[in-house]
Design a protein around this motif. Structure first.
Motif, short mmCIF file in Angstrom:
data_model
loop_
_atom_site.label_atom_id
_atom_site.label_comp_id
_atom_site.label_asym_id
_atom_site.label_seq_id
_atom_site.Cartn_x
_atom_site.Cartn_y
_atom_site.Cartn_z
N ASP A 22 0.84 -1.19 0.00
CA ASP A 22 0.00 0.00 0.00
C ASP A 22 0.88 1.25 0.00
OD1 ASP A 22 0.85 0.44 2.68
OD2 ASP A 22 -0.97 -0.42 3.53
N ASP A 23 0.25 2.42 -0.08
CA ASP A 23 1.02 3.66 -0.21
C ASP A 23 1.96 3.88 0.97
OD1 ASP A 23 -0.18 4.18 -2.62
OD2 ASP A 23 -1.63 5.64 -1.82
N ASN A 24 1.49 3.56 2.18
CA ASN A 24 2.32 3.77 3.37
C ASN A 24 3.56 2.90 3.32
OD1 ASN A 24 2.94 4.64 6.15
ND2 ASN A 24 2.36 2.55 6.70
N GLU A 25 3.37 1.61 3.06
CA GLU A 25 4.51 0.70 3.03
C GLU A 25 5.44 1.04 1.86
OE1 GLU A 25 4.72 -3.54 4.50
OE2 GLU A 25 4.24 -3.86 2.39
N SER A 26 4.88 1.35 0.72
CA SER A 26 5.71 1.72 -0.43
C SER A 26 6.58 2.91 -0.11
CB SER A 26 4.82 2.02 -1.65
OG SER A 26 4.14 0.88 -2.10
N SER A 27 6.00 3.91 0.56
CA SER A 27 6.77 5.11 0.90
C SER A 27 7.88 4.80 1.88
CB SER A 27 5.84 6.19 1.49
OG SER A 27 4.92 6.63 0.51
N ILE A 28 7.60 3.96 2.90
CA ILE A 28 8.61 3.62 3.90
C ILE A 28 9.76 2.86 3.26
CG2 ILE A 28 9.07 2.16 5.92
CD1 ILE A 28 6.22 2.88 6.87
N VAL A 29 9.44 1.84 2.46
CA VAL A 29 10.49 1.02 1.85
C VAL A 29 11.29 1.84 0.84
CG1 VAL A 29 10.99 -1.06 0.54
CG2 VAL A 29 9.14 -1.08 2.23
N ALA A 30 10.60 2.59 -0.01
CA ALA A 30 11.30 3.39 -1.02
C ALA A 30 12.22 4.42 -0.37
CB ALA A 30 10.29 4.08 -1.93
N ASP A 31 11.73 5.09 0.65
CA ASP A 31 12.56 6.07 1.36
C ASP A 31 13.81 5.41 1.94
OD1 ASP A 31 12.97 8.72 2.89
OD2 ASP A 31 12.86 7.26 4.52
N MET A 89 8.43 -3.40 9.19
CA MET A 89 8.33 -4.26 10.37
C MET A 89 9.29 -3.81 11.46
SD MET A 89 5.99 -6.64 9.73
CE MET A 89 5.08 -5.30 8.95
N ALA A 90 10.52 -3.46 11.08
CA ALA A 90 11.52 -3.06 12.08
C ALA A 90 11.10 -1.77 12.79
CB ALA A 90 12.88 -2.89 11.43
N LEU A 91 10.54 -0.82 12.05
CA LEU A 91 10.10 0.44 12.67
C LEU A 91 8.94 0.18 13.63
CD1 LEU A 91 10.26 2.97 9.69
CD2 LEU A 91 12.01 2.45 11.39
N LEU A 92 7.99 -0.66 13.21
CA LEU A 92 6.88 -0.99 14.11
C LEU A 92 7.39 -1.70 15.37
CD1 LEU A 92 4.24 -2.30 11.53
CD2 LEU A 92 4.16 -0.14 12.81
N ALA A 93 8.36 -2.59 15.19
CA ALA A 93 8.91 -3.33 16.32
C ALA A 93 9.66 -2.41 17.27
CB ALA A 93 9.82 -4.45 15.82
#
Length: 357
Positions: A22-31, A89-93
């Motif tokens: 989704d947009d949130n995960e795409s933005s986190i991974v791409a960044d 996942m790491a940021l959430l953890a």
């Protein structure tokens, strides 16, 4: 060719969207990936997306996954990422673990069964932004080991990185981010894609001899990477495996299944509130006093100045934001092929890329 960071990030988000993120995960991974490129760690940058695409195809990397937060045990927090994208996942953890700091001034995290977490220094930076010192150890399982322990010609662990950061003004200063192998496997991939040789001392062939050919270890997994610093780096790599894999996780390279194209991480993290020791400004003053004392040292022969851990990354970032990120043609071709595989128009990807020559 050199490309703008913004255009590369747009491309990365598009491909990740094709994976189903989704947009949130795409933005986190791409960044995360493009910041790795900016710091000069191309081994952990946008060139990882073709591998991620293979893992998504295989069902071994799951977009938009919901992690499982296991019951707390004092300051210890354990999170099962269930093979979700490790960057998110790491940021959430870490956020979950930091809930323990209010009571204990320290948190100990075990992140298990995660997709590739990529550049580990990112997590020291993340903790420093929140005012916390952190230490992170990451092991790799899912594929056979690739690093030969000291005294062995056969692989016994993977690149097993370590990152440590101390917050000064909300930034990790200094920042240590290193593999316990002489070089990250991704740097061998970059050399292979560019058709370049690697320095002797990085790689051993199947007979245990030093080689400058990156192709057998990257393409065929024949031979091994070397551990940095002989027995000292080897010892650190072994303990990263034990702390992240045997203690915090459920798998080491010896116990975890070897899965075609599988790459999974466990991470053992210690996060500390510096104000449990002293006032933040007092600690920062001592850190910078020592920092400055190292910087004032006379440069070694053939060196212009003494650099502290993290400084090369800061300088690379400043340069690459202005002058662009160098991505080889083979990696661009792989990105376009991956986009096509996931029904993202390769022509649009090409049109999005902005060159800075």
């Amino acid at each position: 060719m050199k490309y703008s960071a913004d255009s590369l990030e747009t491309v990365a988000r598009s491909i990740l969207g094709g994976f189903g993120c989704d947009d949130n995960e795409s933005s986190i991974v791409a960044d995360h990936l493009i910041r790795a490129n900016l710091t000069g760690h191309d081994s952990h940058g946008i060139g990882m997306l073709p591998m991620y695409g293979q893992q998504v195809e295989d069902g071994n990397l799951i977009p938009n996954q919901t992690p499982e937060f296991l019951p707390a045990a004092g300051a210890i927090r354990i999170v099962d990422a269930k093979r979700g994208f490790g960057h998110r996942m790491a940021l959430l953890a870490l956020d979950h673990a930091m809930e323990a700091i209010g009571e204990h001034n320290v948190a100990v995290l075990g992140l298990r069964n995660s997709g590739h977490v990529s550049r580990v220094g990112n997590y020291s930076e993340y903790c420093a932004q929140k005012g916390f010192m952190s230490i992170h150890f990451v092991n790799v399982w899912g594929h056979a080991p690739v690093v030969a322990p000291y005294g062995s010609r056969d692989p016994g662990f993977s690149t097993n990185p370590i990152s440590i950061g101390i917050p000064v003004g909300g930034k990790a200063t200094p920042l240590l981010d290193m593999a316990t192998s002489t070089v990250a496997l991704g740097k061998v991939r970059v050399a292979h894609n560019k058709g370049e040789k690697v320095p002797h001392g990085w790689v051993l062939d199947v007979d245990g001899n030093s080689t400058d050919d990156p192709t057998p270890i990257w393409s065929l997994r024949e031979g091994a990477l070397t551990a940095f610093g002989a027995h000292k780096g080897s010892g650190l790599g072994i303990f990263v495996e034990l702390l992240a894999g045997a203690l915090a996780g459920n798998e080491t390279v010896a116990t975890g299944n070897h899965i075609p194209r599988g790459v999974f991480n466990n991470m053992f993290s210690i996060i500390v509130n510096p104000q449990g020791f002293d006032q933040q400004q007092e600690i920062e003053a001592r850190v910078m006093e020592y920092y400055s004392s190292i910087k004032k040292g006379r440069p070694a022969n053939n060196q212009d100045e003494v650099l502290m851990p993290g400084e090369p990354e800061l300088r690379n970032t400043a340069d690459r934001k202005t002058n662009g990120i160098d991505i080889d043609d083979e990696t661009i071709s792989q990105l376009i092929n991956t986009a096509d595989t996931f029904k993202v128009d390769g022509g649009t990807i090409k049109a999005t890329l902005q060159t800075l020559n």
